[in-house]
Design a protein around this motif. Structure first.
Motif, PDB file in Angstrom:
ATOM      1  N   ILE A 332       0.856  -1.309  -0.069  1.00  0.00           N
ATOM      2  CA  ILE A 332       0.037   0.033   0.199  1.00  0.00           C
ATOM      3  C   ILE A 332       0.984   1.199   0.101  1.00  0.00           C
ATOM      4  O   ILE A 332       1.711   1.344   0.874  1.00  0.00           O
ATOM      5  N   LEU A 333       0.563   1.978  -1.101  1.00  0.00           N
ATOM      6  CA  LEU A 333       1.681   3.156  -1.146  1.00  0.00           C
ATOM      7  C   LEU A 333       0.930   4.415  -1.061  1.00  0.00           C
ATOM      8  O   LEU A 333      -0.338   4.585  -0.933  1.00  0.00           O
ATOM      9  N   ILE A 334       1.862   5.471  -0.686  1.00  0.00           N
ATOM     10  CA  ILE A 334       1.757   6.842  -0.679  1.00  0.00           C
ATOM     11  C   ILE A 334       2.420   7.616  -1.830  1.00  0.00           C
ATOM     12  O   ILE A 334       3.575   7.506  -1.796  1.00  0.00           O
ATOM     13  N   ASN A 335       1.845   8.401  -2.502  1.00  0.00           N
ATOM     14  CA  ASN A 335       2.802   9.220  -3.530  1.00  0.00           C
ATOM     15  C   ASN A 335       2.457  10.489  -3.484  1.00  0.00           C
ATOM     16  O   ASN A 335       1.240  10.841  -3.061  1.00  0.00           O
ATOM     17  N   ASN A 336       3.218  11.359  -3.384  1.00  0.00           N
ATOM     18  CA  ASN A 336       3.303  12.809  -3.077  1.00  0.00           C
ATOM     19  C   ASN A 336       2.719  13.647  -4.147  1.00  0.00           C
ATOM     20  O   ASN A 336       2.715  14.804  -3.998  1.00  0.00           O
ATOM     21  N   TRP A 337       2.428  13.098  -5.477  1.00  0.00           N
ATOM     22  CA  TRP A 337       2.270  13.922  -6.736  1.00  0.00           C
ATOM     23  C   TRP A 337       1.116  14.798  -6.131  1.00  0.00           C
ATOM     24  O   TRP A 337       1.370  16.222  -6.346  1.00  0.00           O
ATOM     25  N   GLU A 338       0.004  14.727  -5.960  1.00  0.00           N
ATOM     26  CA  GLU A 338      -1.139  15.243  -5.973  1.00  0.00           C
ATOM     27  C   GLU A 338      -1.127  16.090  -4.551  1.00  0.00           C
ATOM     28  O   GLU A 338      -2.075  17.001  -4.200  1.00  0.00           O
ATOM     29  N   ALA A 339      -0.232  15.710  -3.585  1.00  0.00           N
ATOM     30  CA  ALA A 339      -0.263  16.330  -2.290  1.00  0.00           C
ATOM     31  C   ALA A 339       0.781  17.528  -2.552  1.00  0.00           C
ATOM     32  O   ALA A 339       0.522  18.735  -1.723  1.00  0.00           O
ATOM     33  N   THR A 340       1.672  17.817  -3.505  1.00  0.00           N
ATOM     34  CA  THR A 340       2.686  18.558  -3.387  1.00  0.00           C
ATOM     35  C   THR A 340       2.898  19.264  -4.687  1.00  0.00           C
ATOM     36  O   THR A 340       3.331  20.280  -4.950  1.00  0.00           O
ATOM     37  N   ARG A 358       2.040   6.197   9.926  1.00  0.00           N
ATOM     38  CA  ARG A 358       1.332   5.973  11.457  1.00  0.00           C
ATOM     39  C   ARG A 358      -0.091   5.276  11.012  1.00  0.00           C
ATOM     40  O   ARG A 358      -0.746   4.744  11.650  1.00  0.00           O
ATOM     41  N   ASP A 359      -0.582   5.425   9.710  1.00  0.00           N
ATOM     42  CA  ASP A 359      -2.029   4.807   9.420  1.00  0.00           C
ATOM     43  C   ASP A 359      -1.875   3.469   8.794  1.00  0.00           C
ATOM     44  O   ASP A 359      -2.865   3.194   8.587  1.00  0.00           O
ATOM     45  N   GLY A 360      -0.584   3.202   8.751  1.00  0.00           N
ATOM     46  CA  GLY A 360      -0.340   1.878   8.127  1.00  0.00           C
ATOM     47  C   GLY A 360       0.114   1.647   6.551  1.00  0.00           C
ATOM     48  O   GLY A 360       0.291   0.744   6.142  1.00  0.00           O
ATOM     49  N   VAL A 361       0.694   2.898   5.958  1.00  0.00           N
ATOM     50  CA  VAL A 361       1.042   2.687   4.474  1.00  0.00           C
ATOM     51  C   VAL A 361       2.323   2.063   4.517  1.00  0.00           C
ATOM     52  O   VAL A 361       3.212   2.180   5.524  1.00  0.00           O
ATOM     53  N   GLU A 362       2.556   1.336   3.398  1.00  0.00           N
ATOM     54  CA  GLU A 362       3.960   0.685   3.561  1.00  0.00           C
ATOM     55  C   GLU A 362       4.919   1.219   2.572  1.00  0.00           C
ATOM     56  O   GLU A 362       6.116   0.844   2.934  1.00  0.00           O
ATOM     57  N   LEU A 363       4.505   1.888   1.900  1.00  0.00           N
ATOM     58  CA  LEU A 363       5.506   2.193   0.814  1.00  0.00           C
ATOM     59  C   LEU A 363       5.430   3.907   0.426  1.00  0.00           C
ATOM     60  O   LEU A 363       4.278   4.423   0.161  1.00  0.00           O
ATOM     61  N   PHE A 364       6.622   4.643   0.450  1.00  0.00           N
ATOM     62  CA  PHE A 364       6.537   6.061   0.226  1.00  0.00           C
ATOM     63  C   PHE A 364       7.045   6.291  -1.237  1.00  0.00           C
ATOM     64  O   PHE A 364       8.204   5.815  -1.343  1.00  0.00           O
ATOM     65  N   VAL A 365       6.236   6.841  -1.956  1.00  0.00           N
ATOM     66  CA  VAL A 365       6.653   7.119  -3.326  1.00  0.00           C
ATOM     67  C   VAL A 365       6.956   8.649  -3.676  1.00  0.00           C
ATOM     68  O   VAL A 365       6.125   9.603  -3.648  1.00  0.00           O
ATOM     69  N   LEU A 366       8.306   8.963  -4.135  1.00  0.00           N
ATOM     70  CA  LEU A 366       8.678  10.286  -4.318  1.00  0.00           C
ATOM     71  C   LEU A 366       8.553  10.575  -5.797  1.00  0.00           C
ATOM     72  O   LEU A 366       9.039   9.880  -6.563  1.00  0.00           O
ATOM     73  N   ASP A 367       7.488  11.620  -6.297  1.00  0.00           N
ATOM     74  CA  ASP A 367       7.163  11.665  -7.485  1.00  0.00           C
ATOM     75  C   ASP A 367       8.094  12.583  -8.469  1.00  0.00           C
ATOM     76  O   ASP A 367       9.053  12.983  -7.712  1.00  0.00           O
ATOM     77  N   ASP A 368       7.474  13.231  -9.301  1.00  0.00           N
ATOM     78  CA  ASP A 368       8.410  14.338 -10.232  1.00  0.00           C
ATOM     79  C   ASP A 368       9.034  15.346  -9.366  1.00  0.00           C
ATOM     80  O   ASP A 368       8.380  15.785  -8.346  1.00  0.00           O
ATOM     81  N   GLY A 369      10.134  15.781  -9.634  1.00  0.00           N
ATOM     82  CA  GLY A 369      10.774  17.087  -8.932  1.00  0.00           C
ATOM     83  C   GLY A 369      11.866  16.907  -8.249  1.00  0.00           C
ATOM     84  O   GLY A 369      12.504  17.938  -7.548  1.00  0.00           O
ATOM     85  N   TRP A 370      12.477  15.657  -8.022  1.00  0.00           N
ATOM     86  CA  TRP A 370      13.526  15.612  -7.036  1.00  0.00           C
ATOM     87  C   TRP A 370      14.952  15.814  -7.709  1.00  0.00           C
ATOM     88  O   TRP A 370      15.821  15.446  -6.972  1.00  0.00           O
TER      89      TRP A 370
END
Ligand code: DGJ
Length: 738
Positions: A332-340, A358-370
């Motif tokens: 289960i991932l979180i992607n920062n694109w629509e967040a930032t 904290r909510d249980g997400v397993e993978l953090f994905v850094l999207d465009d711009g790094w």
């Protein structure tokens, strides 16, 4: 399963008990098509299926014989101009200007298993008993060219994989202008032509047209398979629905320019061709050179479209997708694109990741711009080095911090592209696909690297491999945000410019192959401005793909429903995003956003810090739910129940292999006042088992499948204590346990 050859009648019968595919050598030595459909018993002669008749105004092959005309004969790999006037599967331009060919069967061979297609994605076997491959070898003696037609019959699937290989064994330069992967001539045209078309943010909407005399087609000439059309079509008998009737699914394992075409002639016979788009295609075959077409897969069902889809799902999930992630439930991932979007610092990323963790997400994905000078879409593509002002400790530093939370770290790339404001472009302006001296069109301010050139692919590989070796990266999102314009390669001579589109895709495949081989632990997700290259070619390398940039749950119903006809649920990237939604400004309930995304590779695409505590509790509930059921959701048997293309309600379900657990997704777009009692007939359950619905009453499988599951809840106005208030964009997941 077997490939049977009857020497006396020169007939091939490929049958596995589920389907039969029958071909015969024709009087002129070419290969004819006799039957494709439900398995029929074998016999020495199927000559009665070879329908011939004298017809006025027809051209005939042999003088004195007024019956044998290729115009009326069903063929395997036809060419144009020798009595057949329909569109061909193969055409070769010769030095004298002629395009006439005459391929005659010389031999055939049968081998266990399935050989790989060099440089191309294709289905495969894990043991030789899983399939049998027939190769029919044909030759055009005047040209010295040979044509090998490959047919793989799978033991356990009503599916046939086909491709063709053309070799110039003569002494002249030849130009291949048509080389389709498949031709299927059917005896009648009483079918609907179903395709999956759209545009950015509304990909793969199901479109149905009645076949009529003339040509109907879908295609891409953009360099990517495209948002606009998908290299998958269905031929559906009128009256066929999801659970009954005859349907043929035709899918091309390819990510570039394709053509899927249906031609109905004056006698209502149907020719379907599928393969690399002949538009703009011109492949030079110098003496000794060969061309291998991509693979096409044909699936037959006489039990409706759901059965066809389940065949594609099983085959593509387990014998097209590859690698360590193939059979594993997806993180289960979180992607920062629509967040930032482009506006982030490392601290901001960390706060998004921490909340998600904290909510249980397993993978953090850094999207465009790094990377590079990428602070907007005007700069940086091509320079795959972390931007120190955003990531002070580089990728390794950020990955360490993310890993320190107990999460995996994933990263966005757009390997095929370059901005003019980049070190890569400044060093190699000729690496961009363009015509020297002419204006270069852009898309999103970016240009397409010439992936037909091995040195370009090498350069991108080196940059990516360095990063993958230097930081703990578990996942890559491979994006591709524009189509090709001014197709021209400075590395190709004038008489090979027609090869560029195909060579480009071969370069993309080469890079994918190297990365997946050398970094086998990495989970790849393909993407092309959402679903602009959501095709089986990508699935071979990346077991999941971002289905659309439209993350609105209600829009997603159509997108995911259309996608599910060919593609496994585990391959459909689907995220919960903010409300109002960024693409359509719709406000949809948080549970509905998850209820749509559960049926896919699930994740979040928003900053959870911006939610209320009540919403965070809901997110935690969603993640716990997904973790409990993701195996069934992503890998279960999937059934479409109610179509979003037909009205206000959508429903689908997935069933575990032992049929003891099922999850039903039910969605109502607009609420209704005082509506009727509504039941949805379920599928795939065990009729003998009694299922508890949401832990409540038990209902037998036969009842749920024949009478249906009652989905009506409260009416407008008053609602009873145990009912939820109704609202637009409502939905429910029903959990059934035997
Ligand atoms: C298009 C993709 O589909 C989005 O998800 C996002 O990655 C952007 N590109 C980034 O530029």
């Amino acid at each position: 399963m077997s490939v049977i050859y009857h020497e006396s009648t020169k007939t091939f019968h490929l049958t596995n008990g589920q389907i039969s595919y029958i071909m015969k050598v024709l009087p002129n030595g070419s290969l004819g098509q006799l039957y494709f459909g439900r398995a029929i018993r074998d016999r020495e002669s199927f000559d009665h299926l070879l329908e011939m008749r004298q017809r006025p105004m027809s051209s005939c092959v042999f003088e004195g014989d007024k019956q044998f005309s290729l115009e009326h004969t069903r063929q395997e790999y036809p060419s144009y101009g020798s009595t057949d006037y329909r569109r061909p599967a193969v055409q070769i331009l010769q030095p004298n200007g002629s395009r006439i060919t005459d391929f005659v069967v010389r031999s055939h061979s049968v081998s266990p298993g399935k050989p790989a297609l060099e440089g191309l994605p294709a289905t495969y076997c894990e043991s030789s008993g899983e399939a049998e491959t027939l190769t029919v070898c044909l030759e055009d003696a005047l040209l010295g060219a040979s044509l090998d037609l490959h047919y793989t019959l799978f033991a356990d699937y009503p599916a046939l994989a086909r491709s063709a290989r053309i070799v110039n064994g003569g002494g002249m330069d030849l130009h291949l202008t048509h080389a389709m992967s498949l031709c299927l001539d059917l005896p009648d045209s009483d079918y609907e032509f179903v395709h999956f078309s759209g545009a950015w943010a509304r990909e793969r909407w199901m479109k149905v047209r009645k076949l009529e005399q003339g040509i109907q087609s879908v295609e891409s000439a953009r360099g990517n398979s495209s948002h606009n059309h998908n290299p998958f079509i269905m031929l559906r008998r009128p009256g066929t629905d999801e659970d009954k009737g005859e349907v043929i699914g035709l899918s091309l394992i390819y990510s570039g320019n394709f053509l899927a075409q249906a031609e109905v002639d004056a006698w209502d016979t149907l020719r379907v061709t599928l393969g690399v788009n002949p538009f703009g295609f011109d492949w030079k075959l110098a003496p000794g050179e060969s061309f291998q077409t991509p693979e096409a897969v044909m699936v037959y069902s006489h039990d409706g479209c759901n059965a066809m889809s389940r065949t594609f799902h099983r085959l593509y999930r387990s014998r097209l997708a590859r690698g360590q992630w193939r059979d594993r439930p997806r993180p289960i991932l979180i992607n920062n694109w629509e967040a930032t979007y482009f506006d982030f610092t490392e601290d901001k990323l960390m706060s998004i990741a921490e909340a998600a963790c904290r909510d249980g997400v397993e993978l953090f994905v850094l999207d465009d711009g790094w990377f590079g000078a990428r602070s907007s879409d005007r700069a940086g593509l091509g320079d795959w080095t972390p931007n120190p002002s955003r990531l002070p400790e580089g990728l390794a530093g950020l990955a360490r911090r993310i890993n320190g939370l107990g999460m995996q770290f994933g990263l966005w790339f757009e390997p095929e592209m370059v901005n003019k404001d980049s070190d890569l472009y400044r060093a190699h302006p000729d690496w961009v696909i363009h015509v020297p001296g002419r204006r270069e069109s852009h898309g999103r301010n970016q240009y397409v690297l010439d992936f037909s050139r091995p040195e370009v692919v090498d350069c991108v590989y080196d940059q990516m491999a360095k990063l993958l070796s230097g930081a703990n990266i578990s996942y890559i999102k491979w994006d591709m945000n524009r189509s090709i314009t001014e197709p021209y390669s400075q590395a190709l001579p004038a008489d090979r410019q027609g090869e560029l589109f195909h060579r480009y895709i071969l370069g993309v495949y080469r890079l994918y192959e190297r990365l997946t081989a050398n970094f086998p632990h990495v989970l790849f997700e393909s993407c092309a401005s959402g679903g602009g290259r959501f095709d089986p070619g990508m699935l071979y390398y990346a077991p999941q793909g971002w289905a659309s940039d439209d993350s609105d749950a209600i829009e997603r119903l159509k997108i995911q429903y259309g996608t599910s006809y060919c593609y496994p649920i585990s391959s459909i990237g689907a995220h919960v995003s903010a409300s109002p939604n960024h693409q359509v400004r719709r406000t949809a309930p948080l549970p509905t956003r998850a209820n749509a995304a559960y049926f896919g590779a699930f994740g979040y695409e928003l900053d959870l810090n911006k939610l209320t505590e009540e919403e965070r509790q809901e997110v935690r509930r969603q993640i716990a739910f997904m973790k409990e059921y993701r195996e069934v959701l992503q890998f279960g048997d999937f059934y479409r129940l109610l179509s979003p293309f037909d009205g206000n309600f959508t429903a689908w379900m997935t069933v575990s292999p032992d049929r003891k657990t099922a999850l039903v997704g039910w969605y109502r777009t607009l609420s209704e006042a005082n509506g009727p009692f509504r039941r949805v007939k379920l599928q795939g359950l065990d009729p003998e088992l009694c299922y508890r619905v949401d832990g409540g009453d038990g209902h037998y499988g036969d009842e749920l499948m024949n009478l249906g599951l009652l989905t009506t809840d409260s009416g407008a106005g008053e609602c009873q204590a145990d009912e939820r208030p109704i609202c637009d964009f409502d939905s429910r997941i029903y959990v059934l346990k035997a």
